[in-house]
Motif scaffolding. Structure first.
Motif, mmCIF file in Angstrom:
data_model
loop_
_atom_site.group_PDB
_atom_site.id
_atom_site.type_symbol
_atom_site.label_atom_id
_atom_site.label_comp_id
_atom_site.label_asym_id
_atom_site.label_seq_id
_atom_site.Cartn_x
_atom_site.Cartn_y
_atom_site.Cartn_z
ATOM 1 N N ARG A 257 1.110 -1.606 0.051
ATOM 2 C CA ARG A 257 0.246 -0.114 -0.084
ATOM 3 C C ARG A 257 1.102 0.907 -0.211
ATOM 4 O O ARG A 257 0.347 2.035 0.066
ATOM 5 C CB ARG A 257 -1.162 0.223 0.987
ATOM 6 N N ARG A 267 -2.175 3.621 -0.934
ATOM 7 C CA ARG A 267 -3.195 3.082 -1.482
ATOM 8 C C ARG A 267 -4.069 1.717 -0.841
ATOM 9 O O ARG A 267 -3.720 1.352 0.446
ATOM 10 C CB ARG A 267 -2.247 2.082 -2.763
ATOM 11 N N ARG A 268 -5.619 1.619 -1.248
ATOM 12 C CA ARG A 268 -6.278 0.753 -0.055
ATOM 13 C C ARG A 268 -6.277 -0.103 -1.437
ATOM 14 O O ARG A 268 -6.850 -0.080 -2.063
ATOM 15 C CB ARG A 268 -7.330 1.721 0.592
ATOM 16 N N ARG A 270 -4.881 -2.923 -2.107
ATOM 17 C CA ARG A 270 -4.239 -3.465 -3.081
ATOM 18 C C ARG A 270 -2.874 -4.576 -2.205
ATOM 19 O O ARG A 270 -2.663 -4.045 -2.044
ATOM 20 C CB ARG A 270 -3.374 -1.983 -3.508
#
Length: 274
Positions: A257, A267-268, A270
């Motif tokens: 992330r 990132r969320r 991922r």
């Protein structure tokens, strides 16, 4: 042109002296890791020697010359102080150097350490320092680039110093009272804010010292920030460190992330490691 050659020669000489002294210290202490402290000192010495040579030869633009010297000394001094304070708590050899040398200093001998560590780093320092060695000895063509370079340098020092401070604060907490991975502050935006900051410092110095002196000087010294960025992100920095970090619980999820080098929002949802 003659003064530029003199400036580079003084940079080479200063780096050689620092690494020679460091090799003697390493021999006395029985560990190569002391070279990490000398890294920042070597750059500071190279900048001071080049700046003094330019001033003695009445070359360069006075204010820019001493600005470049001050920026390198501040960066190198902080780095040496930070690493010196950290390594003072450990007397064992750094595993990175044991792997590089194929054993401890006592096992492989001083000659191999000089060849693979001290001489190599002593040769690298003047190459990375080229924007400073050239910049202190030439007139400024574009002053706005000097200002821009100082700003980029400042951003880099912020990431490096704050990232180091946040990591030190995290490590000072008892293991059972801290998360397995530091993923807050700057570390939520990049897995290596200190390495990213280091790269920015040398892009800033290239802008202020190399490119601000003209296109020819800029292109001739571009190897410096490119090489430093490559070392920090791909060679001996982030990528090498993560070979062991990926074994730590929670780190693969953190890596999935969080950007490895250039900061960006985490990132969320991922699961692919960058």
């Amino acid at each position: 042109m003659t003064q530029v050659v003199v400036s580079i020669a003084l940079s080479v000489a200063a780096a050689a002296v620092v690494m020679a002294v460091t090799a003697l210290v390493a021999r006395r202490q029985g560990r190569v890791a002391v070279v990490d402290v000398a890294w920042g000192v070597a750059f500071a010495g190279a900048a001071v020697a080049s700046g003094a040579g330019a001033a003695a030869g009445d070359a360069g633009s006075g204010p820019r010359t001493w600005l470049l010297v001050a920026l390198v000394v501040l960066w190198g001094g902080r780095l040496a102080w930070h690493i010196g304070r950290r390594t003072a708590q450990h007397r064992d050899e750094d595993p990175r150097y044991e792997k590089l040398l194929g054993g401890t200093l006592a096992e492989v001998g001083m000659a191999r350490a000089v060849r693979k560590v001290f001489a190599l780093q002593g040769a690298i320092v003047p190459v990375i320092a080229l924007p400073v060695s050239v910049g202190v000895a030439r007139e400024v063509r574009w002053w706005p680039l000097v200002a821009l370079g100082a700003v980029v340098w400042g951003v880099g020092l912020f990431f490096e110093a704050v990232g180091d401070a946040q990591l030190a604060s995290y490590r000072s907490r008892p293991r059972d009272q801290r998360p397995p991975v530091l993923d807050t502050g700057l570390w939520a935006w990049t897995r290596h804010p200190n390495y990213f900051g280091d790269a920015c410092v040398w892009w800033g110095l290239w802008l202020a010292g190399g490119l601000a002196s003209g296109w020819v000087a800029g292109l001739a010294t571009l190897v410096a920030p490119l090489a430093m960025t490559w070392f920090l992100s791909e060679a001996t920095g982030a990528r090498l460190l993560e070979q062991t970090m990926m074994q730590r619980p929670g780190y693969p999820a953190y890596a999935a992330r969080t950007s490895r080098f250039v900061p960006r929002p985490p990132r969320r949802g991922r699961h692919v490691v960058s």
